[in-house]
Design a protein around this motif. Structure first.
Motif, short mmCIF file in Angstrom:
data_model
loop_
_atom_site.label_atom_id
_atom_site.label_comp_id
_atom_site.label_asym_id
_atom_site.label_seq_id
_atom_site.Cartn_x
_atom_site.Cartn_y
_atom_site.Cartn_z
N ASN A 17 -17.91 34.78 51.59
CA ASN A 17 -17.20 35.21 52.79
C ASN A 17 -15.75 34.07 53.14
OD1 ASN A 17 -18.33 34.38 55.14
ND2 ASN A 17 -18.87 36.46 54.59
N SER A 18 -15.00 34.21 53.86
CA SER A 18 -13.92 33.42 54.77
C SER A 18 -14.71 32.69 55.51
CB SER A 18 -12.55 34.46 55.00
OG SER A 18 -13.27 35.58 56.52
N CYS A 19 -15.94 33.10 56.41
CA CYS A 19 -16.44 32.13 57.35
C CYS A 19 -17.30 30.94 56.69
CB CYS A 19 -17.29 33.10 58.21
SG CYS A 19 -16.65 34.21 59.14
N GLY A 20 -17.54 31.22 55.72
CA GLY A 20 -17.79 30.30 54.77
C GLY A 20 -17.42 28.83 54.89
N ASN A 21 -18.53 27.58 54.89
CA ASN A 21 -17.38 26.25 54.62
C ASN A 21 -18.62 25.45 54.16
OD1 ASN A 21 -14.51 26.13 55.11
ND2 ASN A 21 -15.38 26.89 57.05
N PHE A 22 -18.25 24.25 53.94
CA PHE A 22 -18.93 23.24 53.71
C PHE A 22 -19.53 22.50 54.37
CE2 PHE A 22 -20.30 19.07 53.15
CZ PHE A 22 -21.36 18.38 51.38
N HIS A 23 -21.46 22.71 54.72
CA HIS A 23 -21.57 21.26 55.92
C HIS A 23 -22.19 20.21 54.82
CE1 HIS A 23 -23.34 21.13 59.20
NE2 HIS A 23 -25.25 21.13 59.01
N GLN A 24 -23.51 20.27 54.04
CA GLN A 24 -23.92 18.89 54.02
C GLN A 24 -24.07 19.15 52.39
OE1 GLN A 24 -26.89 17.55 56.42
NE2 GLN A 24 -28.38 19.64 55.91
N GLY B 19 -36.90 8.21 41.81
CA GLY B 19 -36.57 7.16 40.66
C GLY B 19 -34.78 7.19 40.41
N ASN B 20 -34.09 7.10 39.34
CA ASN B 20 -32.98 7.37 38.85
C ASN B 20 -32.41 8.82 38.75
OD1 ASN B 20 -32.78 4.53 39.22
ND2 ASN B 20 -32.58 3.72 36.60
N THR B 21 -32.85 9.22 39.26
CA THR B 21 -32.62 10.79 39.03
C THR B 21 -32.68 11.56 40.62
OG1 THR B 21 -33.69 11.21 37.33
CG2 THR B 21 -33.31 13.43 38.66
N LYS B 22 -31.18 12.23 41.25
CA LYS B 22 -31.12 12.11 42.57
C LYS B 22 -30.84 14.00 42.14
CE LYS B 22 -28.71 10.48 45.46
NZ LYS B 22 -27.96 9.33 45.88
N THR B 23 -31.67 15.22 42.95
CA THR B 23 -31.15 16.87 42.91
C THR B 23 -30.72 16.57 44.46
OG1 THR B 23 -33.16 16.77 41.74
CG2 THR B 23 -32.44 18.47 42.72
N ILE B 24 -29.28 17.89 43.53
CA ILE B 24 -28.65 17.84 45.17
C ILE B 24 -27.85 19.13 44.93
CG2 ILE B 24 -26.06 17.09 45.75
CD1 ILE B 24 -26.44 14.57 43.64
N GLN B 25 -27.60 19.96 46.01
CA GLN B 25 -27.99 21.16 46.52
C GLN B 25 -26.84 21.25 47.70
OE1 GLN B 25 -31.05 23.46 46.75
NE2 GLN B 25 -29.29 25.41 46.60
N VAL B 26 -26.05 22.08 47.11
CA VAL B 26 -24.23 22.80 48.70
C VAL B 26 -25.35 23.01 50.26
CG1 VAL B 26 -22.82 23.41 48.91
CG2 VAL B 26 -22.91 22.02 47.21
N GLN B 27 -25.14 22.44 50.81
CA GLN B 27 -25.51 23.57 52.11
C GLN B 27 -23.89 23.70 52.87
OE1 GLN B 27 -26.94 22.25 55.35
NE2 GLN B 27 -29.20 23.89 54.81
N GLU C 263 -15.41 20.42 47.05
CA GLU C 263 -15.72 18.97 47.86
C GLU C 263 -16.09 17.93 46.57
OE1 GLU C 263 -16.19 17.43 51.69
OE2 GLU C 263 -15.58 20.19 50.82
N PRO C 264 -15.89 16.89 47.64
CA PRO C 264 -15.90 15.93 46.84
C PRO C 264 -17.74 15.11 47.32
CG PRO C 264 -14.52 15.26 48.56
CD PRO C 264 -14.48 17.07 48.63
N TYR C 265 -18.67 14.63 45.97
CA TYR C 265 -19.97 13.91 46.31
C TYR C 265 -19.48 12.70 45.75
CZ TYR C 265 -24.15 12.61 46.17
OH TYR C 265 -25.78 11.88 45.07
N THR C 266 -19.64 11.46 46.83
CA THR C 266 -19.75 10.53 46.61
C THR C 266 -20.48 9.41 46.66
OG1 THR C 266 -17.23 10.95 47.83
CG2 THR C 266 -17.94 8.15 47.52
N PHE C 267 -20.49 8.67 46.17
CA PHE C 267 -21.66 8.27 45.57
C PHE C 267 -21.76 6.59 45.54
CE2 PHE C 267 -21.94 9.79 42.20
CZ PHE C 267 -22.70 9.09 41.18
N ARG C 268 -22.03 4.80 46.03
CA ARG C 268 -21.93 3.96 45.33
C ARG C 268 -24.20 2.94 44.94
NH1 ARG C 268 -18.37 -0.94 48.17
NH2 ARG C 268 -16.91 0.83 48.63
N LEU C 269 -23.48 2.69 44.33
CA LEU C 269 -25.05 1.96 43.00
C LEU C 269 -24.91 0.37 43.60
CD1 LEU C 269 -25.74 4.83 41.24
CD2 LEU C 269 -26.39 4.81 43.01
N ASN C 270 -25.79 0.15 43.47
CA ASN C 270 -25.35 -1.74 43.54
C ASN C 270 -26.83 -2.29 42.28
OD1 ASN C 270 -28.14 -0.89 44.17
ND2 ASN C 270 -27.64 -2.09 46.45
N THR C 271 -27.48 -1.08 41.50
CA THR C 271 -27.80 -1.43 40.65
C THR C 271 -27.35 -1.11 39.24
OG1 THR C 271 -29.24 -2.42 42.33
CG2 THR C 271 -30.26 -2.29 39.57
N ALA C 272 -27.19 -1.97 38.40
CA ALA C 272 -27.19 -1.55 36.88
C ALA C 272 -27.70 -0.37 36.56
CB ALA C 272 -26.72 -3.03 35.72
#
Length: 132
Positions: free
Chosen positions: A62-69, A76-84, A101-110
């Motif tokens: 409904n209209s009260c719902g917004n992205f939180h985190q 390892g090299n796998t990340k499981t992600i859920q929207v709250q 909502e954007p999900y931004t990340f930066r990795l420093n290893t090939a």
């Protein structure tokens, strides 16, 4: 007499400040919920130390719902992600909507990295990114 008036004024000022700072929203309803992802778009390759952004779509009730985190689990090299999401208030209507909502990340290893966005109780939308 002057001292009494000064103390009375200070007391009145203190009490009025307390009431001014108290929130009318103390009884506001706030609920957090985990939502399912409906779509994920973004690049398949990136450079080391480059910001990478996925656009993640999900439904709110409904209209009260917004992205939180984002809730993340790393293995390892796998990340499981859920929207709250966070639902604030009670006068929200009943119209569901899709939010992005954007999900931004930066990795420093090939390497090859897998991002699994929860789309049902047992399924995921999977994005694989090669970092070079």
């Amino acid at each position: 007499m002057k001292n009494f008036a000064l103390k009375t004024f200070a007391l009145v000022l203190f009490v009025s400040t307390l009431f001014a700072c108290s929130s009318d929203d103390e009884s506001e309803t706030i609920i957090t919920k985990n939502e399912l992802v409906t779509a994920v778009t973004g690049p398949d390759t990136a450079a080391i130390n480059e910001d990478v952004t996925f656009q993640v779509s999900f439904d709110v009730e409904n209209s009260c719902g917004n992205f939180h985190q984002y809730l993340e689990t790393i293995s390892g090299n796998t990340k499981t992600i859920q929207v709250q999401t966070k639902y604030r208030g009670t006068n929200c209507g009943a119209t569901a909507s899709t939010k992005t909502e954007p999900y931004t990340f930066r990795l420093n290893t090939a390497g090859t990295y897998v991002f699994k966005f929860k789309s049902s109780a047992t399924a995921f939308i999977t994005k694989t990114v090669v970092i070079e």
